[in-house]
Design a protein around this motif. Structure first.
Motif, PDB file in Angstrom:
ATOM      1  N   LEU A  76      30.662  -8.815   5.640  1.00 28.64           N
ATOM      2  CA  LEU A  76      29.543  -8.143   6.274  1.00 28.64           C
ATOM      3  C   LEU A  76      29.329  -8.712   7.663  1.00 28.64           C
ATOM      4  O   LEU A  76      29.512  -9.910   7.877  1.00 28.64           O
ATOM      5  N   PRO A  77      28.948  -7.890   8.604  1.00 24.52           N
ATOM      6  CA  PRO A  77      28.694  -8.416   9.946  1.00 24.52           C
ATOM      7  C   PRO A  77      27.460  -9.318   9.949  1.00 24.52           C
ATOM      8  O   PRO A  77      26.593  -9.214   9.083  1.00 24.52           O
ATOM      9  N   ALA A  78      27.403 -10.192  10.927  1.00 19.30           N
ATOM     10  CA  ALA A  78      26.274 -11.112  11.044  1.00 19.30           C
ATOM     11  C   ALA A  78      25.001 -10.323  11.368  1.00 19.30           C
ATOM     12  O   ALA A  78      25.043  -9.322  12.079  1.00 19.30           O
ATOM     13  N   GLU A  79      23.890 -10.787  10.820  1.00 15.25           N
ATOM     14  CA  GLU A  79      22.619 -10.112  11.078  1.00 15.25           C
ATOM     15  C   GLU A  79      22.139 -10.440  12.486  1.00 15.25           C
ATOM     16  O   GLU A  79      22.371 -11.546  12.987  1.00 15.25           O
ATOM     17  N   PRO A  80      21.464  -9.507  13.115  1.00 16.97           N
ATOM     18  CA  PRO A  80      20.929  -9.806  14.439  1.00 16.97           C
ATOM     19  C   PRO A  80      19.831 -10.864  14.341  1.00 16.97           C
ATOM     20  O   PRO A  80      19.135 -10.967  13.331  1.00 16.97           O
ATOM     21  N   GLU A  81      19.710 -11.637  15.377  1.00 17.88           N
ATOM     22  CA  GLU A  81      18.701 -12.691  15.400  1.00 17.88           C
ATOM     23  C   GLU A  81      17.304 -12.089  15.483  1.00 17.88           C
ATOM     24  O   GLU A  81      17.083 -11.073  16.129  1.00 17.88           O
ATOM     25  N   MET A  82      16.359 -12.746  14.823  1.00 16.37           N
ATOM     26  CA  MET A  82      14.966 -12.303  14.901  1.00 16.37           C
ATOM     27  C   MET A  82      14.316 -12.947  16.112  1.00 16.37           C
ATOM     28  O   MET A  82      14.619 -14.085  16.454  1.00 16.37           O
TER      29      MET A  82
END
Length: 132
Positions: A76-82
């Motif tokens: 899975l691709p990395a989640e965007p930073e919050m």
């Protein structure tokens, strides 16, 4: 039964006559509006037909192989930073301060109360109607 059909057909004929007389009146006064409306009614379905016709995928060939042949693990691709302004949790307070209460609490007026009452009454009536 035949009388009802006859009345219905008479109503449709009356409506048709009114529409035709309205179009004739508009044609005599504003031909450009009538022509623009007719062109719009003709162009919209044509545009929809073209868009639907061109929207199909050209690559509809079936995929060869099966899921068991895939040996590579799917990552899975990395989640965007919050952002820093996003709060995952907050400390719960047992009561509001006077300033928070004045800021967030809205005193319900008569209209709000009547709206809530009518919705509740409707829900109660539906519930009671379902009781055998």
């Amino acid at each position: 039964m035949n009388e009802k059909i006859k009345v219905f057909l008479d109503k449709i004929k009356g409506l048709y006559d009114k529409c035709i007389s309205f179009l004739v009146e508009q044609w005599e006064t504003n031909r450009t509006i009538v022509l623009a409306s007719a062109a719009l009614l003709i162009c919209i379905p044509l545009i929809l037909i073209v868009v639907i016709g061109l929207g199909g995928s050209k690559n509809d060939a079936p995929v060869s192989g099966s899921a068991s042949e895939i040996e590579e693990y799917i990552y899975l691709p990395a989640e965007p930073e919050m952002g820093n302004d996003f709060i995952l949790s907050r400390n719960k307070q047992s009561e509001w301060s006077e300033e928070e209460a004045n800021r967030w609490f809205v005193e319900p007026d008569e209209k709000m109360m009547n709206d809530v009452r009518s919705v509740n009454d409707r829900m109660i009536n539906e519930l009671l109607e379902a009781v055998p």
